[in-house]
Enzyme design. Structure first.
Site, PDB file in Angstrom:
ATOM      1  N   SER A 230       0.820  -1.215   0.000  1.00 35.28           N
ATOM      2  CA  SER A 230       0.000   0.000   0.000  1.00 35.28           C
ATOM      3  C   SER A 230       0.858   1.272   0.000  1.00 35.28           C
ATOM      4  O   SER A 230       0.580   2.217  -0.748  1.00 35.28           O
ATOM      5  CB  SER A 230      -0.954  -0.003   1.198  1.00 35.28           C
ATOM      6  OG  SER A 230      -0.241  -0.139   2.416  1.00 35.28           O
ATOM      7  N   TRP A 231       1.920   1.308   0.801  1.00 35.46           N
ATOM      8  CA  TRP A 231       2.731   2.511   0.876  1.00 35.46           C
ATOM      9  C   TRP A 231       3.635   2.651  -0.348  1.00 35.46           C
ATOM     10  O   TRP A 231       3.793   3.735  -0.893  1.00 35.46           O
ATOM     11  CB  TRP A 231       3.528   2.521   2.166  1.00 35.46           C
ATOM     12  CG  TRP A 231       4.275   3.787   2.512  1.00 35.46           C
ATOM     13  CD1 TRP A 231       5.413   3.849   3.244  1.00 35.46           C
ATOM     14  CD2 TRP A 231       3.947   5.155   2.200  1.00 35.46           C
ATOM     15  NE1 TRP A 231       5.825   5.159   3.411  1.00 35.46           N
ATOM     16  CE2 TRP A 231       4.939   5.981   2.771  1.00 35.46           C
ATOM     17  CE3 TRP A 231       2.914   5.761   1.483  1.00 35.46           C
ATOM     18  CZ2 TRP A 231       4.941   7.372   2.659  1.00 35.46           C
ATOM     19  CZ3 TRP A 231       2.900   7.151   1.359  1.00 35.46           C
ATOM     20  CH2 TRP A 231       3.903   7.936   1.937  1.00 35.46           C
TER      21      TRP A 231
ATOM     22  N   ARG B 118       4.629 -10.485  -7.499  1.00 36.23           N
ATOM     23  CA  ARG B 118       3.687 -11.392  -8.155  1.00 36.23           C
ATOM     24  C   ARG B 118       3.309 -10.904  -9.544  1.00 36.23           C
ATOM     25  O   ARG B 118       2.880  -9.757  -9.707  1.00 36.23           O
ATOM     26  CB  ARG B 118       2.433 -11.545  -7.292  1.00 36.23           C
ATOM     27  CG  ARG B 118       2.709 -12.273  -5.977  1.00 36.23           C
ATOM     28  CD  ARG B 118       1.451 -12.452  -5.145  1.00 36.23           C
ATOM     29  NE  ARG B 118       1.026 -11.206  -4.521  1.00 36.23           N
ATOM     30  CZ  ARG B 118      -0.134 -10.600  -4.748  1.00 36.23           C
ATOM     31  NH1 ARG B 118      -0.990 -11.115  -5.619  1.00 36.23           N
ATOM     32  NH2 ARG B 118      -0.442  -9.493  -4.120  1.00 36.23           N
TER      33      ARG B 118
ATOM     34  N   ALA C 126      -1.108   5.609   4.219  1.00 31.83           N
ATOM     35  CA  ALA C 126      -1.090   5.436   2.775  1.00 31.83           C
ATOM     36  C   ALA C 126      -2.431   5.750   2.105  1.00 31.83           C
ATOM     37  O   ALA C 126      -2.486   6.451   1.090  1.00 31.83           O
ATOM     38  CB  ALA C 126      -0.655   4.012   2.437  1.00 31.83           C
TER      39      ALA C 126
ATOM     40  N   LYS D 111       7.525   4.581  16.901  1.00 32.11           N
ATOM     41  CA  LYS D 111       6.094   4.931  16.929  1.00 32.11           C
ATOM     42  C   LYS D 111       5.215   3.713  16.635  1.00 32.11           C
ATOM     43  O   LYS D 111       4.078   3.638  17.122  1.00 32.11           O
ATOM     44  CB  LYS D 111       5.804   6.072  15.947  1.00 32.11           C
ATOM     45  CG  LYS D 111       6.134   5.769  14.483  1.00 32.11           C
ATOM     46  CD  LYS D 111       4.937   5.318  13.688  1.00 32.11           C
ATOM     47  CE  LYS D 111       5.335   5.004  12.257  1.00 32.11           C
ATOM     48  NZ  LYS D 111       4.176   4.645  11.408  1.00 32.11           N
TER      49      LYS D 111
ATOM     50  N   ASP E 279       4.109  11.788  13.262  1.00 29.42           N
ATOM     51  CA  ASP E 279       3.939  10.387  12.887  1.00 29.42           C
ATOM     52  C   ASP E 279       3.346   9.585  14.040  1.00 29.42           C
ATOM     53  O   ASP E 279       2.494   8.712  13.848  1.00 29.42           O
ATOM     54  CB  ASP E 279       5.307   9.818  12.489  1.00 29.42           C
ATOM     55  CG  ASP E 279       5.203   8.586  11.608  1.00 29.42           C
ATOM     56  OD1 ASP E 279       4.087   8.220  11.206  1.00 29.42           O
ATOM     57  OD2 ASP E 279       6.256   7.996  11.304  1.00 29.42           O
TER      58      ASP E 279
ATOM     59  N   THR F 229      -0.241   7.506  13.802  1.00 25.60           N
ATOM     60  CA  THR F 229      -0.188   6.047  13.889  1.00 25.60           C
ATOM     61  C   THR F 229      -0.901   5.518  15.121  1.00 25.60           C
ATOM     62  O   THR F 229      -1.480   4.431  15.098  1.00 25.60           O
ATOM     63  CB  THR F 229       1.282   5.581  13.880  1.00 25.60           C
ATOM     64  OG1 THR F 229       1.949   6.159  12.765  1.00 25.60           O
ATOM     65  CG2 THR F 229       1.380   4.075  13.770  1.00 25.60           C
TER      66      THR F 229
ATOM     67  N   ARG G 124      -1.893   0.088  10.746  1.00 24.83           N
ATOM     68  CA  ARG G 124      -1.811  -1.366  10.906  1.00 24.83           C
ATOM     69  C   ARG G 124      -1.425  -1.751  12.326  1.00 24.83           C
ATOM     70  O   ARG G 124      -1.952  -2.718  12.890  1.00 24.83           O
ATOM     71  CB  ARG G 124      -0.759  -1.934   9.939  1.00 24.83           C
ATOM     72  CG  ARG G 124      -1.000  -1.633   8.476  1.00 24.83           C
ATOM     73  CD  ARG G 124       0.220  -2.054   7.677  1.00 24.83           C
ATOM     74  NE  ARG G 124       0.157  -1.570   6.310  1.00 24.83           N
ATOM     75  CZ  ARG G 124       1.151  -1.700   5.443  1.00 24.83           C
ATOM     76  NH1 ARG G 124       2.269  -2.273   5.817  1.00 24.83           N
ATOM     77  NH2 ARG G 124       1.030  -1.237   4.211  1.00 24.83           N
TER      78      ARG G 124
ATOM     79  N   GLU H 146       4.761  -3.587  11.425  1.00 26.39           N
ATOM     80  CA  GLU H 146       6.198  -3.602  11.668  1.00 26.39           C
ATOM     81  C   GLU H 146       6.553  -3.678  13.148  1.00 26.39           C
ATOM     82  O   GLU H 146       7.550  -4.286  13.531  1.00 26.39           O
ATOM     83  CB  GLU H 146       6.845  -2.354  11.056  1.00 26.39           C
ATOM     84  CG  GLU H 146       6.820  -2.302   9.534  1.00 26.39           C
ATOM     85  CD  GLU H 146       7.925  -3.123   8.901  1.00 26.39           C
ATOM     86  OE1 GLU H 146       8.572  -3.923   9.610  1.00 26.39           O
ATOM     87  OE2 GLU H 146       8.143  -2.969   7.694  1.00 26.39           O
TER      88      GLU H 146
END
Length: 331
Positions: free
Chosen positions: A11-12, A33, A140, A191, A244, A248, A255, A281
């Site tokens: 996505s990003w 892919r 994103a 973060k 950030d 987030t 995420r 992450e």
């Protein structure tokens, strides 16, 4: 016209490819892919990661990394942080000699506790002046929808930072420059860990006071570690630090926050991982952040709590209780 290669079609990576194309660059987007690369090129859409977002004609996708990198002046690295080293080993022979290497990744490598720029320099042999990092409140989906956002381009070479700034400036995306690569990368990595904690608190039913407390103390935690590593304190008050962190920790598009929220509701780490195909992450990086902090004698209680939940099997409900019962100290 700047020739850019974006390695990583999540996505990003896909969003930043769009930003570059909207800023006037010619963009090659590398996807693993074949079916994804074909869909992006033929349908101008990445339905797996950015459904409903039309990509500019200047973005073309390929599964051939050498083809994507040919003649690139700007190489954007947008893969999960823990896979960077292995990917770079394969990509390095094809990297143009003087291309700027821009990291979009926000993590600390497991085992080595190296920042992403350090991994890039080590594997590719590139000088530190060729490596830059992008960090800021950059969710994103919102940027792909062209909602106004700002970011930071960090690089020790001011001229390169300015070149990258020009290559990605659009009416909806405003980049600033900062020479503090250490601070910007560290802010982006830590973060994610703090966002996991905020998600856990959300899943447990706690409100704004709890989230604000975690964000504020998380910022202090990040700044302590940053200062020990030679970062500039002012960086953590800017877009790559507080900006950030707030985005987030607060957004359902995050995420890491979403992952933490599911943990707070009682799911195991394995169950949450099975329910999503995107990378949080902070789940892996929390261990390397903790190792880095311990190596420099820095106290990081929120990170310690996240590690216990994600890797030591501690129930999420005990995380907040454990932090609240710590010995009281001056702020």
């Amino acid at each position: 016209m700047t020739r850019a290669a974006v390695l990583g079609a999540g996505s990003w990576g896909t969003t930043f490819a769009k930003v570059l194309a909207d800023a006037g660059c010619e963009v090659a987007l590398h996807a693993r892919r074949p079916e994804l690369a074909r869909a992006i090129t033929e349908d101008a859409e990445n339905r797996d990661y950015l459904p409903g977002i039309r990509l500019p004609a200047a973005v073309r996708a390929t599964t051939d990394a050498a083809e994507a990198l040919e003649g690139a002046e700007l190489v954007v690295l947008a893969v999960p942080s823990q896979s960077l080293r292995d990917n770079l080993v394969a990509w390095t022979p094809h990297l143009p000699a003087d291309a700027t290497l821009l990291s979009l990744m926000k993590g600390i490598e497991l085992g080595t506790t190296k920042r992403m720029s350090e991994v890039i320099c080590e594997v590719t042999g590139a000088g530190r002046d060729r490596v830059a990092a992008l960090s800021g409140p950059n969710l994103a989906r919102e940027i792909a929808e062209e909602q106004p956002a700002a970011t930071v381009i960090a690089c020790s070479d001011g001229d390169r930072a300015t070149q990258v700034q020009s290559a990605c400036k659009t009416p909806y995306f405003r980049p600033y420059t900062n020479p503090d690569l250490v601070g910007c990368e560290l802010g982006g990595a830590v973060k994610n860990v703090i966002a996991l904690a905020c998600g856990v608190a959300e899943g447990l039913g706690f409100g704004d006071n709890t989230r604000a407390s975690l964000i504020t103390r998380g910022l202090a935690e990040t700044a302590r570690l940053g200062m020990a590593l030679g970062a500039e304190l002012t960086t953590f008050a800017g877009l790559a630090g507080l900006g950030d962190l707030v985005a987030t920790c607060s957004s359902p598009l995050s995420r890491n926050r979403t992952f933490g929220e599911k943990l707070g509701r009682g799911m195991t780490v394995e169950q949450v991982q099975e329910s999503t195909h995107q990378t949080a992450e902070g789940v892996k990086s929390c261990r390397s952040v903790l190792d880095l902090a311990r190596a420099h004698g820095v106290d990081v209680p929120i990170t310690e709590a996240v590690v216990r939940v994600c890797h030591d099997g501690e129930p999420a409900a005990r995380m907040v209780q454990a932090m609240m019962s710590r010995e009281a100290k001056p702020e």
